[in-house]
Design a protein around this motif. Structure first.
Motif, PDB file in Angstrom:
ATOM      1  N   TYR A   1      -2.242  -7.261  -3.147  1.00  0.00           N
ATOM      2  CA  TYR A   1      -1.317  -6.133  -3.151  1.00  0.00           C
ATOM      3  C   TYR A   1      -1.826  -5.093  -4.142  1.00  0.00           C
ATOM      4  O   TYR A   1      -2.043  -5.386  -5.314  1.00  0.00           O
ATOM      5  CB  TYR A   1       0.085  -6.594  -3.539  1.00  0.00           C
ATOM      6  CG  TYR A   1       1.043  -5.466  -3.770  1.00  0.00           C
ATOM      7  CD1 TYR A   1       1.531  -4.711  -2.717  1.00  0.00           C
ATOM      8  CD2 TYR A   1       1.450  -5.128  -5.060  1.00  0.00           C
ATOM      9  CE1 TYR A   1       2.398  -3.655  -2.927  1.00  0.00           C
ATOM     10  CE2 TYR A   1       2.324  -4.079  -5.282  1.00  0.00           C
ATOM     11  CZ  TYR A   1       2.791  -3.347  -4.205  1.00  0.00           C
ATOM     12  OH  TYR A   1       3.652  -2.299  -4.416  1.00  0.00           O
TER      13      TYR A   1
ATOM     14  N   ASP B   1      -0.909  -1.951  -6.188  1.00  0.00           N
ATOM     15  CA  ASP B   1       0.277  -1.208  -6.619  1.00  0.00           C
ATOM     16  C   ASP B   1      -0.041   0.279  -6.781  1.00  0.00           C
ATOM     17  O   ASP B   1      -1.183   0.715  -6.609  1.00  0.00           O
ATOM     18  CB  ASP B   1       0.905  -1.814  -7.876  1.00  0.00           C
ATOM     19  CG  ASP B   1       0.051  -1.690  -9.134  1.00  0.00           C
ATOM     20  OD1 ASP B   1      -0.827  -0.797  -9.192  1.00  0.00           O
ATOM     21  OD2 ASP B   1       0.262  -2.480 -10.072  1.00  0.00           O
ATOM     22  N   SER B   2       0.984   1.071  -7.104  1.00  0.00           N
ATOM     23  CA  SER B   2       0.842   2.524  -7.200  1.00  0.00           C
ATOM     24  C   SER B   2      -0.104   2.969  -8.310  1.00  0.00           C
ATOM     25  O   SER B   2      -0.588   4.098  -8.306  1.00  0.00           O
ATOM     26  CB  SER B   2       2.209   3.173  -7.396  1.00  0.00           C
ATOM     27  OG  SER B   2       2.806   2.700  -8.591  1.00  0.00           O
TER      28      SER B   2
ATOM     29  N   TYR C   1      11.774  -7.240  11.092  1.00  0.00           N
ATOM     30  CA  TYR C   1      11.909  -6.899   9.677  1.00  0.00           C
ATOM     31  C   TYR C   1      12.468  -8.060   8.860  1.00  0.00           C
ATOM     32  O   TYR C   1      12.334  -8.086   7.648  1.00  0.00           O
ATOM     33  CB  TYR C   1      12.784  -5.647   9.509  1.00  0.00           C
ATOM     34  CG  TYR C   1      12.638  -5.011   8.152  1.00  0.00           C
ATOM     35  CD1 TYR C   1      11.533  -4.224   7.856  1.00  0.00           C
ATOM     36  CD2 TYR C   1      13.590  -5.207   7.163  1.00  0.00           C
ATOM     37  CE1 TYR C   1      11.379  -3.648   6.600  1.00  0.00           C
ATOM     38  CE2 TYR C   1      13.446  -4.629   5.906  1.00  0.00           C
ATOM     39  CZ  TYR C   1      12.340  -3.861   5.635  1.00  0.00           C
ATOM     40  OH  TYR C   1      12.187  -3.304   4.391  1.00  0.00           O
TER      41      TYR C   1
ATOM     42  N   SER D   1      10.416 -11.368   0.646  1.00  0.00           N
ATOM     43  CA  SER D   1      10.775 -10.764  -0.647  1.00  0.00           C
ATOM     44  C   SER D   1      11.751 -11.644  -1.419  1.00  0.00           C
ATOM     45  O   SER D   1      11.819 -11.568  -2.643  1.00  0.00           O
ATOM     46  CB  SER D   1      11.350  -9.360  -0.455  1.00  0.00           C
ATOM     47  OG  SER D   1      12.635  -9.399   0.119  1.00  0.00           O
TER      48      SER D   1
ATOM     49  N   ALA E   1      10.094  -3.435  -0.243  1.00  0.00           N
ATOM     50  CA  ALA E   1       9.092  -2.355  -0.285  1.00  0.00           C
ATOM     51  C   ALA E   1       7.712  -2.901  -0.665  1.00  0.00           C
ATOM     52  O   ALA E   1       6.697  -2.428  -0.142  1.00  0.00           O
ATOM     53  CB  ALA E   1       9.530  -1.272  -1.268  1.00  0.00           C
ATOM     54  N   THR E   2       7.681  -3.881  -1.546  1.00  0.00           N
ATOM     55  CA  THR E   2       6.407  -4.514  -1.918  1.00  0.00           C
ATOM     56  C   THR E   2       5.779  -5.157  -0.685  1.00  0.00           C
ATOM     57  O   THR E   2       4.590  -4.972  -0.417  1.00  0.00           O
ATOM     58  CB  THR E   2       6.623  -5.597  -3.003  1.00  0.00           C
ATOM     59  OG1 THR E   2       7.335  -5.044  -4.104  1.00  0.00           O
ATOM     60  CG2 THR E   2       5.306  -6.186  -3.473  1.00  0.00           C
TER      61      THR E   2
ATOM     62  N   GLU F   1       6.357  -4.509   2.440  1.00  0.00           N
ATOM     63  CA  GLU F   1       5.978  -3.462   3.392  1.00  0.00           C
ATOM     64  C   GLU F   1       4.601  -2.887   3.083  1.00  0.00           C
ATOM     65  O   GLU F   1       3.882  -2.467   3.994  1.00  0.00           O
ATOM     66  CB  GLU F   1       6.991  -2.311   3.359  1.00  0.00           C
ATOM     67  CG  GLU F   1       8.316  -2.629   3.967  1.00  0.00           C
ATOM     68  CD  GLU F   1       9.304  -1.487   3.783  1.00  0.00           C
ATOM     69  OE1 GLU F   1       8.936  -0.426   3.219  1.00  0.00           O
ATOM     70  OE2 GLU F   1      10.454  -1.655   4.207  1.00  0.00           O
ATOM     71  N   ASP F   2       4.232  -2.836   1.802  1.00  0.00           N
ATOM     72  CA  ASP F   2       2.960  -2.233   1.397  1.00  0.00           C
ATOM     73  C   ASP F   2       1.781  -3.204   1.396  1.00  0.00           C
ATOM     74  O   ASP F   2       0.666  -2.811   1.036  1.00  0.00           O
ATOM     75  CB  ASP F   2       3.095  -1.601   0.011  1.00  0.00           C
ATOM     76  CG  ASP F   2       3.856  -0.288   0.047  1.00  0.00           C
ATOM     77  OD1 ASP F   2       3.966   0.319   1.134  1.00  0.00           O
ATOM     78  OD2 ASP F   2       4.350   0.143  -1.008  1.00  0.00           O
ATOM     79  N   LEU F   3       1.997  -4.429   1.801  1.00  0.00           N
ATOM     80  CA  LEU F   3       0.898  -5.382   1.879  1.00  0.00           C
ATOM     81  C   LEU F   3      -0.044  -5.018   3.015  1.00  0.00           C
ATOM     82  O   LEU F   3       0.367  -4.418   4.013  1.00  0.00           O
ATOM     83  CB  LEU F   3       1.423  -6.800   2.132  1.00  0.00           C
ATOM     84  CG  LEU F   3       2.166  -7.487   1.003  1.00  0.00           C
ATOM     85  CD1 LEU F   3       2.788  -8.789   1.505  1.00  0.00           C
ATOM     86  CD2 LEU F   3       1.244  -7.759  -0.175  1.00  0.00           C
ATOM     87  N   PHE F   4      -1.298  -5.393   2.876  1.00  0.00           N
ATOM     88  CA  PHE F   4      -2.229  -5.283   3.982  1.00  0.00           C
ATOM     89  C   PHE F   4      -1.791  -6.268   5.067  1.00  0.00           C
ATOM     90  O   PHE F   4      -1.206  -7.315   4.771  1.00  0.00           O
ATOM     91  CB  PHE F   4      -3.661  -5.592   3.529  1.00  0.00           C
ATOM     92  CG  PHE F   4      -4.198  -4.584   2.552  1.00  0.00           C
ATOM     93  CD1 PHE F   4      -4.517  -3.296   2.966  1.00  0.00           C
ATOM     94  CD2 PHE F   4      -4.374  -4.924   1.215  1.00  0.00           C
ATOM     95  CE1 PHE F   4      -5.007  -2.361   2.062  1.00  0.00           C
ATOM     96  CE2 PHE F   4      -4.858  -4.000   0.310  1.00  0.00           C
ATOM     97  CZ  PHE F   4      -5.173  -2.715   0.733  1.00  0.00           C
TER      98      PHE F   4
END
Length: 109
Positions: free
Chosen positions: A14, A16-17, A50, A57, A72-73, A75-78
């Motif tokens: 993951y 992060d921003s 979903y 999570s 949200a974490t 959702e942002d996974l590859f």
């Protein structure tokens, strides 16, 4: 002692921003409530797939140095990491079908 938490390492990780990569984590065994709660979520009602995001999570208790794992974490996974976690979840919760070879000698003919 009964094991309820399992360590994992994501194939990609993951990001992060801030550009930090988080690969190692811990997933706990799911409880019935973990599968029930997502059914009440409006995001699941409009898109049943979903539920996987919400369930993961809830059961991932640690991912790298993150303080919290949220939908949200996830959702942002590859995509490969999401697939890995879904399979890992099924494996540790024994949701995979067992490949049982049938003994032909005990089957009625």
């Amino acid at each position: 002692m009964f094991q309820t938490e399992f360590e994992f390492t994501l194939p990609k990780g993951y990001l992060d921003s801030e550009g930090n990569l988080h690969r190692k984590g811990v997933m706990r065994l799911a409880r019935a409530i973990d599968e029930i709660v997502p059914l009440r979520d409006p995001r699941v009602k409009s898109n049943p797939a979903y539920s996987t995001v919400i369930i993961l999570s809830r059961v991932i208790t640690k991912l790298g140095a993150l303080e919290e794992v949220t939908p949200a974490t996830i959702e942002d996974l590859f995509a490969c990491d999401l697939n890995y976690l879904h399979q890992f979840y099924r494996q540790i919760n024994e949701l995979e079908e067992a490949n049982v070879e049938s003994d032909k000698s005990t089957k009625p003919s």
